[in-house]
Design an enzyme around this catalytic site. Structure first.
Site, PDB file in Angstrom:
ATOM      1  CE  LYS A  75      -3.177  -1.328  -0.732  1.00  0.00           C
ATOM      2  NZ  LYS A  75      -3.314  -2.134  -2.000  1.00  0.00           N
ATOM      3  N   GLY A  77       2.236   2.385  -2.922  1.00  0.00           N
ATOM      4  CA  GLY A  77       2.301   2.897  -4.292  1.00  0.00           C
ATOM      5  C   GLY A  77       2.940   1.930  -5.280  1.00  0.00           C
ATOM      6  CB  THR A  79      -0.574  -0.347  -8.304  1.00  0.00           C
ATOM      7  OG1 THR A  79      -0.946  -1.125  -7.165  1.00  0.00           O
ATOM      8  CG2 THR A  79      -1.349  -0.788  -9.517  1.00  0.00           C
ATOM      9  CD1 TRP A  80       1.958   5.810 -10.852  1.00  0.00           C
ATOM     10  CD2 TRP A  80       2.412   6.771  -8.876  1.00  0.00           C
ATOM     11  NE1 TRP A  80       2.213   7.139 -11.082  1.00  0.00           N
ATOM     12  CE2 TRP A  80       2.486   7.746  -9.882  1.00  0.00           C
ATOM     13  CE3 TRP A  80       2.640   7.148  -7.552  1.00  0.00           C
ATOM     14  CZ2 TRP A  80       2.803   9.079  -9.610  1.00  0.00           C
ATOM     15  CZ3 TRP A  80       2.940   8.469  -7.267  1.00  0.00           C
ATOM     16  CH2 TRP A  80       3.028   9.422  -8.288  1.00  0.00           C
ATOM     17  CG  HIS A 140       4.711  -6.452  -0.783  1.00  0.00           C
ATOM     18  ND1 HIS A 140       4.872  -5.173  -1.268  1.00  0.00           N
ATOM     19  CD2 HIS A 140       3.432  -6.808  -1.110  1.00  0.00           C
ATOM     20  CE1 HIS A 140       3.743  -4.785  -1.859  1.00  0.00           C
ATOM     21  NE2 HIS A 140       2.870  -5.754  -1.789  1.00  0.00           N
ATOM     22  CB  SER A 170      -3.588   2.696   1.702  1.00  0.00           C
ATOM     23  OG  SER A 170      -3.748   2.133   0.437  1.00  0.00           O
ATOM     24  CE1 TYR A 228       1.270   6.734  -4.136  1.00  0.00           C
ATOM     25  CE2 TYR A 228       0.744   8.630  -2.760  1.00  0.00           C
ATOM     26  CZ  TYR A 228       0.368   7.680  -3.698  1.00  0.00           C
ATOM     27  OH  TYR A 228      -0.918   7.695  -4.202  1.00  0.00           O
ATOM     28  CE  LYS A 295     -10.998   9.139  -0.423  1.00  0.00           C
ATOM     29  NZ  LYS A 295     -10.959   9.901   0.831  1.00  0.00           N
TER      30      LYS A 295
HETATM   31  P1  A3P Z   1      -4.886   4.819  -1.402  1.00  0.00           P
HETATM   32  O1  A3P Z   1      -5.511   3.614  -0.771  1.00  0.00           O
HETATM   33  O2  A3P Z   1      -4.386   5.809  -0.397  1.00  0.00           O
HETATM   34  O3  A3P Z   1      -5.746   5.452  -2.416  1.00  0.00           O
HETATM   35  P2  A3P Z   1      -0.085  -0.453  -3.614  1.00  0.00           P
HETATM   36  O4  A3P Z   1      -0.044  -0.264  -5.079  1.00  0.00           O
HETATM   37  O5  A3P Z   1       1.264  -0.542  -2.980  1.00  0.00           O
HETATM   38  O6  A3P Z   1      -1.013  -1.541  -3.228  1.00  0.00           O
HETATM   39  O7  A3P Z   1      -0.660   0.911  -3.013  1.00  0.00           O
HETATM   40  C1  A3P Z   1      -1.995   1.270  -3.260  1.00  0.00           C
HETATM   41  C2  A3P Z   1      -2.121   2.751  -3.089  1.00  0.00           C
HETATM   42  O8  A3P Z   1      -1.570   3.403  -4.244  1.00  0.00           O
HETATM   43  C3  A3P Z   1      -3.562   3.161  -3.012  1.00  0.00           C
HETATM   44  O9  A3P Z   1      -3.584   4.317  -2.184  1.00  0.00           O
HETATM   45  C4  A3P Z   1      -3.863   3.491  -4.460  1.00  0.00           C
HETATM   46  O10 A3P Z   1      -4.987   4.313  -4.644  1.00  0.00           O
HETATM   47  C5  A3P Z   1      -2.585   4.182  -4.870  1.00  0.00           C
HETATM   48  N1  A3P Z   1      -2.381   4.172  -6.324  1.00  0.00           N
HETATM   49  C6  A3P Z   1      -2.681   3.195  -7.203  1.00  0.00           C
HETATM   50  N2  A3P Z   1      -2.360   3.567  -8.444  1.00  0.00           N
HETATM   51  C7  A3P Z   1      -1.848   4.810  -8.370  1.00  0.00           C
HETATM   52  C8  A3P Z   1      -1.359   5.735  -9.337  1.00  0.00           C
HETATM   53  N3  A3P Z   1      -1.360   5.450 -10.631  1.00  0.00           N
HETATM   54  N4  A3P Z   1      -0.887   6.908  -8.891  1.00  0.00           N
HETATM   55  C9  A3P Z   1      -0.902   7.231  -7.578  1.00  0.00           C
HETATM   56  N5  A3P Z   1      -1.369   6.395  -6.620  1.00  0.00           N
HETATM   57  C10 A3P Z   1      -1.841   5.193  -6.998  1.00  0.00           C
END
Ligand code: A3P
Length: 328
Positions: A75, A77, A79-80, A140, A170, A228, A295
């Site tokens: 959680k 970031g 995925t980003w 992780h 998150s 992040y 979000k």
């Molecule tokens: P929130 O729950 O605060 O919205 P992970 O990818 O490590 O599981 O983390 C998930 C968090 O990254 C979530 O945060 C998610 O919304 C956010 N996230 C996913 N895609 C993103 C993107 N393209 N840019 C910025 N934040 C992103």
């Protein structure tokens, strides 16, 4: 072990673990407040099936000098940055045909596997030597638990950390999404309490972050440490550091034609979360893709936590990170 629940994603089910893992579990501290039991292995907490993957990848993963490994706590970031790294490393292949880009039809987690989840999940270990170079993986696992070959090779590691209060919220929202409608939600206070004890998936957070922070201070050519919040504030500046660090610097043409802008647009929260695959798809691990896009905001913890909860996390982070030179 708690019995597996039918609605649980495959990788959280507890009845498909290796003999090695089964033998180890009874000797490990166990935490039962989450959707699945967590076991503390070498100081960090994981569900049994992920632990099976950790043991297998610690035994079998052979890193190559050209590998790129994204390391994150859940959680923060992942995925980003998976999406961004995938785009950067494969930019030559897709520069002329963005409409066929794999990110348009596949979630970043299916394009960039977690070492301890996908390749080492089944009974058969995937043949990772057939992956095209540079191979891109995520994990992780904190720095101390990485397979020895990762540390011994010349592979590059990118670490992304996030404000602990936003990470905690998150995680709480994500954990509750994973619960079935029949199971009651975990109250936020309980999640904060577990976070402050370090007893959450891949926790303790402070140890996770500090392992890679230290490694990046000692070996800046091998470990890049990103935040992040910095990326949200000025994505261009921080993403532009990646190609140089990874040894694939942007060419003159790419600097002029806005390659980084294009990648940032494609990987932005709004673009990725609007794609059909990320609105209604499922990952190969069984998780729903939309759960990874909530979000994506900095400071969202204020909308959920009481001031006392925030202060509790601040206090424990300050205490545990004292002397590290790092503040989050
Ligand atoms: P929130 O729950 O605060 O919205 P992970 O990818 O490590 O599981 O983390 C998930 C968090 O990254 C979530 O945060 C998610 O919304 C956010 N996230 C996913 N895609 C993103 C993107 N393209 N840019 C910025 N934040 C992103």
């Amino acid at each position: 072990m708690t019995p597996s629940r039918p609605h649980q994603p495959k990788y959280l089910q507890e009845d498909d673990i290796s003999q090695k893992c089964r033998n180890l579990l009874p000797s490990l501290p166990c935490e039962k407040r989450w959707i699945t039991s967590l076991y503390q292995y070498q100081g960090f907490w994981y569900p049994p099936n992920v632990l099976k993957g950790i043991l297998a990848c610690q035994d079998h993963f052979r890193a190559q000098d050209t590998d790129v490994l994204l390391i994150t706590a859940p959680k923060s970031g992942t995925t980003w940055l998976k999406a961004i790294l995938f785009c950067l490393l494969n930019r030559a292949e897709f520069s002329g045909s963005m409409q066929h880009h794999p990110l348009l039809t596949q979630n970043p987690h299916d394009l960039v596997p977690f070492l301890e989840i996908q390749p080492f999940f089944g009974q058969e270990i995937s043949n990772l030597t057939s992956f095209a170079s540079p191979r891109l993986f995520a994990t992780h696992l904190p720095y101390p638990l990485l397979p020895a070959s990762v540390k011994d090779s010349g592979c590059k590691m990118v670490y992304l950390c996030r404000n602990p209060k936003d990470t905690c919220v998150s995680l709480w929202r994500f954990a509750n999404k994973m619960r079935s409608k029949a199971t009651s939600e975990m109250p936020l206070g309980e999640c904060v309490d577990a976070f402050c004890r370090g007893a959450h998936p891949a926790g303790p957070y402070w140890d996770h972050v500090q392992g890679c922070y230290k490694a990046s201070s000692e070996m800046p050519e091998r470990v890049l440490f990103l935040r992040y919040e910095d990326m949200k504030e000025d994505p261009h500046v921080h993403v532009k550091r990646l190609p140089d660090f990874l040894g694939c610097p942007l060419g003159k043409q790419e600097l002029m034609d806005g390659t980084v802008d294009g990648i940032l647009r494609m990987c932005s929260f709004d673009s990725l979360s609007a794609l059909e695959v990320n609105k209604s798809g499922k990952l190969s691990t069984g998780l729903e893709t939309e759960w990874f896009f909530r979000k994506g905001e900095v400071g969202d913890w204020l909308n959920y936590m009481t001031i006392e909860m925030g202060e509790k996390i601040d206090r424990v982070m300050q205490e545990k990170m004292h002397g590290s030179g790092l503040t989050l």
